[in-house]
Design a protein around this motif. Structure first.
Motif, mmCIF file in Angstrom:
data_model
loop_
_atom_site.group_PDB
_atom_site.id
_atom_site.type_symbol
_atom_site.label_atom_id
_atom_site.label_comp_id
_atom_site.label_asym_id
_atom_site.label_seq_id
_atom_site.Cartn_x
_atom_site.Cartn_y
_atom_site.Cartn_z
ATOM 1 N N PRO A 201 -3.342 16.163 -12.507
ATOM 2 C CA PRO A 201 -3.011 14.980 -13.299
ATOM 3 C C PRO A 201 -2.404 13.851 -12.453
ATOM 4 O O PRO A 201 -2.700 12.678 -12.685
ATOM 5 N N ALA A 202 -1.604 14.194 -11.458
ATOM 6 C CA ALA A 202 -1.021 13.166 -10.582
ATOM 7 C C ALA A 202 -2.108 12.434 -9.803
ATOM 8 O O ALA A 202 -2.055 11.209 -9.657
ATOM 9 N N HIS A 203 -3.103 13.171 -9.320
ATOM 10 C CA HIS A 203 -4.210 12.541 -8.598
ATOM 11 C C HIS A 203 -5.004 11.614 -9.519
ATOM 12 O O HIS A 203 -5.339 10.488 -9.141
ATOM 13 N N ILE A 204 -5.299 12.076 -10.715
ATOM 14 C CA ILE A 204 -6.058 11.250 -11.663
ATOM 15 C C ILE A 204 -5.277 10.002 -12.037
ATOM 16 O O ILE A 204 -5.824 8.895 -12.078
ATOM 17 N N THR B 289 -4.812 4.023 -11.640
ATOM 18 C CA THR B 289 -3.962 2.851 -11.404
ATOM 19 C C THR B 289 -4.367 2.257 -10.052
ATOM 20 O O THR B 289 -5.515 1.895 -9.890
ATOM 21 N N GLN B 290 -3.451 2.157 -9.096
ATOM 22 C CA GLN B 290 -3.782 1.501 -7.830
ATOM 23 C C GLN B 290 -2.975 2.079 -6.686
ATOM 24 O O GLN B 290 -1.798 2.383 -6.854
ATOM 25 N N SER B 291 -3.614 2.164 -5.517
ATOM 26 C CA SER B 291 -2.867 2.553 -4.316
ATOM 27 C C SER B 291 -2.445 1.327 -3.523
ATOM 28 O O SER B 291 -1.616 1.424 -2.624
ATOM 29 N N SER B 292 -3.017 0.155 -3.848
ATOM 30 C CA SER B 292 -2.577 -1.081 -3.200
ATOM 31 C C SER B 292 -2.672 -2.235 -4.188
ATOM 32 O O SER B 292 -3.493 -2.216 -5.112
ATOM 33 N N ILE B 293 -1.807 -3.222 -3.975
ATOM 34 C CA ILE B 293 -1.827 -4.442 -4.782
ATOM 35 C C ILE B 293 -1.655 -5.633 -3.846
ATOM 36 O O ILE B 293 -1.033 -5.510 -2.788
ATOM 37 N N THR B 294 -2.214 -6.753 -4.228
ATOM 38 C CA THR B 294 -2.090 -7.982 -3.457
ATOM 39 C C THR B 294 -1.475 -9.051 -4.348
ATOM 40 O O THR B 294 -1.896 -9.230 -5.493
ATOM 41 N N ILE B 295 -0.469 -9.734 -3.806
ATOM 42 C CA ILE B 295 0.298 -10.728 -4.552
ATOM 43 C C ILE B 295 0.332 -12.012 -3.733
ATOM 44 O O ILE B 295 0.556 -11.968 -2.517
ATOM 45 N N PRO B 296 0.142 -13.163 -4.379
ATOM 46 C CA PRO B 296 0.240 -14.413 -3.630
ATOM 47 C C PRO B 296 1.670 -14.658 -3.151
ATOM 48 O O PRO B 296 2.636 -14.245 -3.798
ATOM 49 N N VAL B 297 1.770 -15.319 -2.005
ATOM 50 C CA VAL B 297 3.073 -15.704 -1.451
ATOM 51 C C VAL B 297 3.182 -17.221 -1.523
ATOM 52 O O VAL B 297 2.261 -17.936 -1.111
ATOM 53 N N ALA B 298 4.282 -17.701 -2.071
ATOM 54 C CA ALA B 298 4.589 -19.130 -2.126
ATOM 55 C C ALA B 298 6.065 -19.309 -1.816
ATOM 56 O O ALA B 298 6.905 -18.549 -2.316
ATOM 57 N N ARG B 299 6.391 -20.264 -0.958
ATOM 58 C CA ARG B 299 7.782 -20.525 -0.571
ATOM 59 C C ARG B 299 8.467 -19.273 -0.017
ATOM 60 O O ARG B 299 9.612 -18.979 -0.322
ATOM 61 N N SER B 300 7.696 -18.494 0.764
ATOM 62 C CA SER B 300 8.192 -17.275 1.426
ATOM 63 C C SER B 300 8.687 -16.211 0.443
ATOM 64 O O SER B 300 9.602 -15.444 0.756
ATOM 65 N N ARG B 301 8.071 -16.186 -0.738
ATOM 66 C CA ARG B 301 8.392 -15.168 -1.749
ATOM 67 C C ARG B 301 7.110 -14.750 -2.453
ATOM 68 O O ARG B 301 6.175 -15.528 -2.566
ATOM 69 N N CYS B 302 7.085 -13.523 -2.959
ATOM 70 C CA CYS B 302 5.982 -13.122 -3.825
ATOM 71 C C CYS B 302 6.021 -14.008 -5.061
ATOM 72 O O CYS B 302 7.073 -14.168 -5.678
ATOM 73 N N ASP B 303 4.897 -14.595 -5.391
ATOM 74 C CA ASP B 303 4.814 -15.531 -6.505
ATOM 75 C C ASP B 303 4.500 -14.768 -7.791
ATOM 76 O O ASP B 303 3.408 -14.840 -8.336
ATOM 77 N N PHE C 88 0.844 -1.195 0.000
ATOM 78 C CA PHE C 88 0.000 0.000 0.000
ATOM 79 C C PHE C 88 0.876 1.241 0.000
ATOM 80 O O PHE C 88 1.810 1.347 0.806
ATOM 81 N N VAL C 89 0.588 2.196 -0.883
ATOM 82 C CA VAL C 89 1.305 3.467 -0.902
ATOM 83 C C VAL C 89 0.427 4.524 -0.233
ATOM 84 O O VAL C 89 -0.761 4.639 -0.530
ATOM 85 N N HIS C 90 1.016 5.284 0.681
ATOM 86 C CA HIS C 90 0.285 6.234 1.523
ATOM 87 C C HIS C 90 0.215 7.634 0.905
ATOM 88 O O HIS C 90 0.399 8.628 1.623
ATOM 89 N N HIS C 91 -0.048 7.721 -0.376
ATOM 90 C CA HIS C 91 -0.048 9.028 -1.045
ATOM 91 C C HIS C 91 -1.112 9.047 -2.139
ATOM 92 O O HIS C 91 -1.488 7.998 -2.658
ATOM 93 N N THR C 92 -1.565 10.246 -2.511
ATOM 94 C CA THR C 92 -2.603 10.382 -3.535
ATOM 95 C C THR C 92 -2.059 10.836 -4.880
ATOM 96 O O THR C 92 -2.835 11.092 -5.801
ATOM 97 N N SER C 93 -0.750 10.923 -5.005
ATOM 98 C CA SER C 93 -0.168 11.316 -6.289
ATOM 99 C C SER C 93 0.967 10.375 -6.698
ATOM 100 O O SER C 93 1.856 10.746 -7.455
ATOM 101 N N ALA C 94 0.910 9.156 -6.184
ATOM 102 C CA ALA C 94 1.809 8.076 -6.599
ATOM 103 C C ALA C 94 0.978 6.800 -6.535
ATOM 104 O O ALA C 94 -0.031 6.747 -5.838
ATOM 105 N N SER C 95 1.397 5.785 -7.285
ATOM 106 C CA SER C 95 0.624 4.548 -7.300
ATOM 107 C C SER C 95 1.553 3.349 -7.401
ATOM 108 O O SER C 95 2.774 3.492 -7.457
ATOM 109 N N LEU C 96 0.932 2.173 -7.413
ATOM 110 C CA LEU C 96 1.668 0.917 -7.510
ATOM 111 C C LEU C 96 1.197 0.164 -8.744
ATOM 112 O O LEU C 96 0.010 0.174 -9.067
#
Length: 137
Positions: free
Chosen positions: A88-91, A96-110, A40-48
Motif C-alpha cells: 500500500p505504501a508503494h501504491i 501521488t508524486q516523488s517530485s514537485i516543481t514550484i516557481p521561484v519569485a523574489r528568491s522564494r517558492c511562489d 525530490f524524495v529518494h524513496h518508494t514508500s513516501a511522497s510529496l
C-alpha cells in the motif's frame, strides 16, 4: 545559476510532515531571484504533495481516503516483504508524486496563500527520508 541541497527528515510513521520552511530556506540560500525549485524524495514508500496548510483536517481526510482506496493488508497484494503496509505504501507513492516543481519569485517558492509543501510518509513505522531540493534560475 543552479543550487542544490539535501535534507533528511525523521518521520514518526504514517502521516504528513510540512517541509515548506526548510524548502524556502534552501531557495533563499540559492540567491536565485526567479526560476524553478524541484523537490525530490529518494524513496518508494513516501511522497510529496502541495496541500492546504490552513486546516489540518484536509490532510486527515486525505489519509482516510487513501486508507479506503489502498487498505493495509489487502489480500490481493503479493509484495508484503516488510508487512501489511508495504505494498500500500508503494501504491500511495505512485498515485501521488516523488517530485514537485514550484516557481521561484523574489528568491522564494511562489506558493499560493493556503499552500504548503509536505512529505507524506506512507509507512506506519518511523523512517529517515532523504529529500533533494534543486533551484535553477
Amino acid at each position: 545559476m543552479f543550487h542544490a541541497e539535501s535534507l533528511t527528515l525523521a518521520t514518526r510513521g504514517r502521516g504528513t510532515y510540512e517541509i515548506t520552511r526548510q524548502i524556502q530556506q534552501v531557495v533563499g540560500n540559492a540567491a536565485i531571484e526567479r526560476g524553478l525549485c524541484t523537490v525530490f524524495v529518494h524513496h518508494t514508500s513516501a511522497s510529496l504533495i502541495v496541500c492546504e496548510n490552513a486546516d489540518p483536517s484536509v490532510r486527515v481526510d486525505l489519509e482516510r481516503y487513501f486508507a479506503r482506496l489502498v487498505p493495509d493488508g489487502d489480500p490481493i497484494f503479493v509484495h508484503v516483504d516488510e508487512g501489511d503496509d508495504d505494498m500500500p505504501a508503494h501504491i500511495r507513492s505512485i498515485l501521488t508524486q516523488s517530485s514537485i516543481t514550484i516557481p521561484v519569485a523574489r528568491s522564494r517558492c511562489d506558493l499560493g496563500t493556503w499552500q504548503g509543501i509536505y512529505l507524506w510518509e506512507h509507512r506506519t513505522a518511523p523512517h529517515q527520508r532523504r529529500i533533494t531540493i534543486s533551484v535553477v534560475g
